[in-house]
Design a protein around this motif. Structure first.
Motif, PDB file in Angstrom:
ATOM      1  N   ALA A 118      33.459 -31.264  27.933  1.00  0.00           N
ATOM      2  CA  ALA A 118      33.319 -32.552  26.551  1.00  0.00           C
ATOM      3  C   ALA A 118      31.560 -32.469  26.761  1.00  0.00           C
ATOM      4  CB  ALA A 118      33.808 -33.445  27.036  1.00  0.00           C
ATOM      5  N   LEU A 119      30.894 -32.770  25.445  1.00  0.00           N
ATOM      6  CA  LEU A 119      29.510 -32.689  25.488  1.00  0.00           C
ATOM      7  C   LEU A 119      28.998 -34.482  26.065  1.00  0.00           C
ATOM      8  CD1 LEU A 119      28.685 -32.418  21.975  1.00  0.00           C
ATOM      9  CD2 LEU A 119      27.959 -30.699  23.899  1.00  0.00           C
ATOM     10  N   LEU A 120      30.049 -35.239  26.036  1.00  0.00           N
ATOM     11  CA  LEU A 120      29.744 -36.316  26.812  1.00  0.00           C
ATOM     12  C   LEU A 120      31.075 -37.446  27.412  1.00  0.00           C
ATOM     13  CD1 LEU A 120      27.259 -39.173  26.689  1.00  0.00           C
ATOM     14  CD2 LEU A 120      28.915 -40.066  24.596  1.00  0.00           C
ATOM     15  N   TYR A 121      31.106 -37.735  28.715  1.00  0.00           N
ATOM     16  CA  TYR A 121      31.672 -38.021  29.182  1.00  0.00           C
ATOM     17  C   TYR A 121      31.500 -39.760  30.241  1.00  0.00           C
ATOM     18  CZ  TYR A 121      35.593 -38.753  33.671  1.00  0.00           C
ATOM     19  OH  TYR A 121      36.384 -39.072  34.127  1.00  0.00           O
ATOM     20  N   LEU A 122      32.538 -40.269  29.506  1.00  0.00           N
ATOM     21  CA  LEU A 122      32.262 -42.298  29.789  1.00  0.00           C
ATOM     22  C   LEU A 122      32.982 -42.671  30.333  1.00  0.00           C
ATOM     23  CD1 LEU A 122      31.836 -42.838  26.024  1.00  0.00           C
ATOM     24  CD2 LEU A 122      29.522 -41.906  27.731  1.00  0.00           C
ATOM     25  N   GLY A 123      32.900 -43.790  31.675  1.00  0.00           N
ATOM     26  CA  GLY A 123      33.010 -44.483  33.007  1.00  0.00           C
ATOM     27  C   GLY A 123      33.551 -46.018  32.272  1.00  0.00           C
ATOM     28  N   LEU A 124      34.497 -46.565  32.294  1.00  0.00           N
ATOM     29  CA  LEU A 124      34.758 -48.119  32.143  1.00  0.00           C
ATOM     30  C   LEU A 124      34.364 -48.589  33.604  1.00  0.00           C
ATOM     31  CD1 LEU A 124      36.709 -48.136  29.280  1.00  0.00           C
ATOM     32  CD2 LEU A 124      34.437 -47.757  29.147  1.00  0.00           C
ATOM     33  N   GLY A 125      33.553 -49.460  33.754  1.00  0.00           N
ATOM     34  CA  GLY A 125      33.566 -50.672  34.848  1.00  0.00           C
ATOM     35  C   GLY A 125      33.456 -49.836  36.192  1.00  0.00           C
ATOM     36  N   PRO A 126      33.541 -50.618  37.112  1.00  0.00           N
ATOM     37  CA  PRO A 126      33.298 -50.159  38.394  1.00  0.00           C
ATOM     38  C   PRO A 126      33.898 -49.054  39.432  1.00  0.00           C
ATOM     39  CG  PRO A 126      34.041 -52.303  38.992  1.00  0.00           C
ATOM     40  CD  PRO A 126      34.224 -52.034  37.157  1.00  0.00           C
ATOM     41  N   GLY A 127      33.119 -48.182  39.824  1.00  0.00           N
ATOM     42  CA  GLY A 127      33.108 -46.630  40.307  1.00  0.00           C
ATOM     43  C   GLY A 127      32.223 -45.835  39.732  1.00  0.00           C
TER      44      GLY A 127
END
Length: 268
Positions: A118-127
């Motif tokens: 994937a060209l973009l890996y997004l994470g939501l929130g803490p961690g």
């Protein structure tokens, strides 16, 4: 395969993100556990794993038990629906080749390594910390920074406390099988029994409407969130994705549009 955004997790926050992207005309797929543990089930696409199909705010999601069944996934897209894959390890990232991956599981710990292109890996929130274990992090804590995209750094630290009145979150008093005949949207008075873990009763800490409830029959661990009681006592809110989830979804959409190499392929 059309340009795809793959979301890990189908709980209420992840479903708000999925709705925002779906409304924007993007192809979204969700990966989930074989037995999802969502509490706000009336607004969680993860319920498709149990029910086959589920509708949240007019958008239909459909379960796909075999994450390698590309033809079935394409058929779900053709119906303008969201496929929900039974795929806890997100192995579909290797076969579906998503344009971007959004980790919305809210584990509040660093993600395990994932094989993908994937060209973009997004994470939501803490961690999550950008760019150490993702390209960008989206703030999930209520406040002035909710929904903001962080390209360098981390979100606000996890407070380990629920927002608002902490009593609204109903937790398992012991480990065991979760039992309840209550319905989401039902009113409960102070002290009225809502559920039980084996024979240990969980009673309403105040008067309000049941906004969320773990699916009965699942095994709960001690301290695990199993319900959500809303003192606003408005059953209509039980079927609406939260303002928080939509704000986080807006942040995800902003992040996708910020990268030219991603933006140019979103609707192709």
């Amino acid at each position: 395969m059309p340009a795809l955004i793959l979301i890990r997790g189908g709980g209420d926050l992840a479903s708000g993100v999925a709705l925002r992207l779906h409304y924007a005309g993007l192809n979204v797929a969700i990966t989930e556990l074989p037995q999802p543990l969502a509490v706000r089930r009336s607004v969680a696409f993860s319920e498709a794993i149990y029910e086959g199909t589920v509708v949240v705010e007019g958008v239909t999601a459909r379960a796909v038990s075999d994450q390698t069944d590309t033809l079935k996934i394409l058929n779900v897209f053709a119906k303008t629906q969201i496929p929900v894959l039974t795929d806890p390890d997100c192995t579909a990232a290797q076969t579906l080749h998503p344009l971007a991956i959004v980790d919305a599981r809210m584990t509040k710990s660093p993600p395990e390594p994932l094989s993908h292109r994937a060209l973009l890996y997004l994470g939501l929130g803490p961690g999550f910390s950008a760019p150490a274990n993702c390209h960008a992090v989206i703030e999930t804590q209520r406040g002035h920074t909710l929904g903001r995209v962080i390209w360098n750094g981390s979100t606000v630290n996890d407070t380990a406390q629920p927002e608002g009145d902490a009593r609204r979150v109903l937790r398992a008093p012991a480990e065991g099988v979760f039992k309840s005949s209550a319905r989401i949207g039902e009113h409960f008075d102070l002290g009225q029994p809502i559920a039980a873990i084996d024979d240990v009763v969980i009673a309403a800490p105040f008067s309000g409407v049941l906004r969320g409830l773990l699916r009965p029959g699942l095994t709960a661990k001690r301290g695990m969130k199993v319900g959500d009681l809303d003192p606003r006592d408005d059953p209509r809110l039980c079927n609406l994705v939260s303002d928080k989830a939509l704000a986080v979804g807006g942040g995800v959409l902003e992040a996708l549009l910020t990268r030219p190499e991603v933006r140019s392929r979103l609707w192709t």
